[in-house]
Design an enzyme around this catalytic site. Sequence first.
Site, short mmCIF file in Angstrom:
data_model
loop_
_atom_site.label_atom_id
_atom_site.label_comp_id
_atom_site.label_asym_id
_atom_site.label_seq_id
_atom_site.Cartn_x
_atom_site.Cartn_y
_atom_site.Cartn_z
N HIS A 190 0.85 -1.19 0.00
CA HIS A 190 0.00 0.00 0.00
C HIS A 190 0.88 1.24 0.00
O HIS A 190 2.11 1.14 -0.12
CB HIS A 190 -0.94 0.00 1.20
CG HIS A 190 -0.26 -0.28 2.51
ND1 HIS A 190 -0.02 -1.56 2.97
CD2 HIS A 190 0.27 0.55 3.45
CE1 HIS A 190 0.60 -1.51 4.14
NE2 HIS A 190 0.79 -0.24 4.45
N TYR A 230 -3.43 3.62 2.17
CA TYR A 230 -4.47 3.21 1.23
C TYR A 230 -3.88 2.25 0.21
O TYR A 230 -2.71 2.38 -0.19
CB TYR A 230 -5.07 4.41 0.50
CG TYR A 230 -6.07 5.20 1.31
CD1 TYR A 230 -7.43 4.91 1.26
CD2 TYR A 230 -5.64 6.23 2.15
CE1 TYR A 230 -8.35 5.63 2.02
CE2 TYR A 230 -6.55 6.95 2.91
CZ TYR A 230 -7.90 6.64 2.85
OH TYR A 230 -8.80 7.35 3.61
N THR A 231 -4.70 1.30 -0.21
CA THR A 231 -4.34 0.40 -1.30
C THR A 231 -5.17 0.77 -2.52
O THR A 231 -6.40 0.80 -2.43
CB THR A 231 -4.62 -1.07 -0.94
OG1 THR A 231 -3.91 -1.41 0.25
CG2 THR A 231 -4.18 -2.00 -2.07
N CYS A 263 -8.58 -7.65 6.70
CA CYS A 263 -8.51 -6.19 6.60
C CYS A 263 -9.90 -5.60 6.82
O CYS A 263 -10.89 -6.07 6.24
CB CYS A 263 -7.97 -5.76 5.24
SG CYS A 263 -7.58 -3.99 5.14
#
Length: 311
Positions: free
Chosen positions: A100, A118-119, A277
């Site tokens: 990420h 954030y990915t 996640c």
Amino acid sequence: MSKSNSPLSSQYINGVYIPSAFLIAGVALTKKQWLPFAAIVAILLGVWKVYSNQTRKVLKPDVYQEFPLKEKTVLSHNVAIYRFGLPRPSDILGLPIGQHMSIAATIAGQPKEVVRSYTPISSDENPGYVDLLIKAYPTGNISKHVSNLKIGETLKIKGPKGAMVYTPGMVRHFGMIAGGTGLTPMLQIIRAIIRGRPRNGGNDKTQVDLIFANVNFEDILLKNDLDALAKEDDAFRVHYVLNNPPEKWDGYTGFCTPEIIKANLPAPAKDIKLLICGPPPMVSAMKKATESLGYEKPKPVSKLQDQVFCF
């Protein structure tokens, strides 16, 4: 060499060969003594075109860079896909699958710069831009900041970061548990696996089961995309869990329980891995649930070799 970078690709035919031919032919008909100069110009044009089309990895792990917002695709009242442009159309982020990046912003009322991880839902297979799927929360500093960006305004990004780096065949079977926008790293890995299937020219035969938990039906992010991937690939299965399901709901109801995990994810083994996640309370509950089922106890900070990896 990719098709787009082939010497016979349309970009070189239309952008180099044809203009060069017209230039040289035009000079030959008018001022033959200028032909050497025309040839030099044609060569420089070709060199510039080749150079400008080279793929560059633009992410830097220790330096924030600013990327402009190009498009915003609204999915619901508080969820959107934000597309940020890279400097050149041929540029890629250079983000390994599973990792990420950090996003930073100066927020009014905050004593220092706010940073969140954030990915993206895009990958290096998509040159020229990066797509972020973001849900704007009332108390979310970065998500609210991004949701208020106007087209052309920039976002500060650096990376890559994170311990998870996916490689084809690293496990026999992935079990995934995601909540809300915790879907994004899972989706990145799922798409990479499906791109690498034998039918697509790869050799990735990894089985994948995803449990995707949400509160309401309208909270299920990218459901059509997930269903299409599951329909396309019989080695990928998605199992939905809703706290407040609609009528005629055929998924699971309530919370993601050990029973749901046991029924749908691979049993503990040396060649499997669970990925988790989601919101912190959910991740904490899933750690306890997986340990109760005989999986290795999740570590406070996950490492690549861990059987249960939490993003």
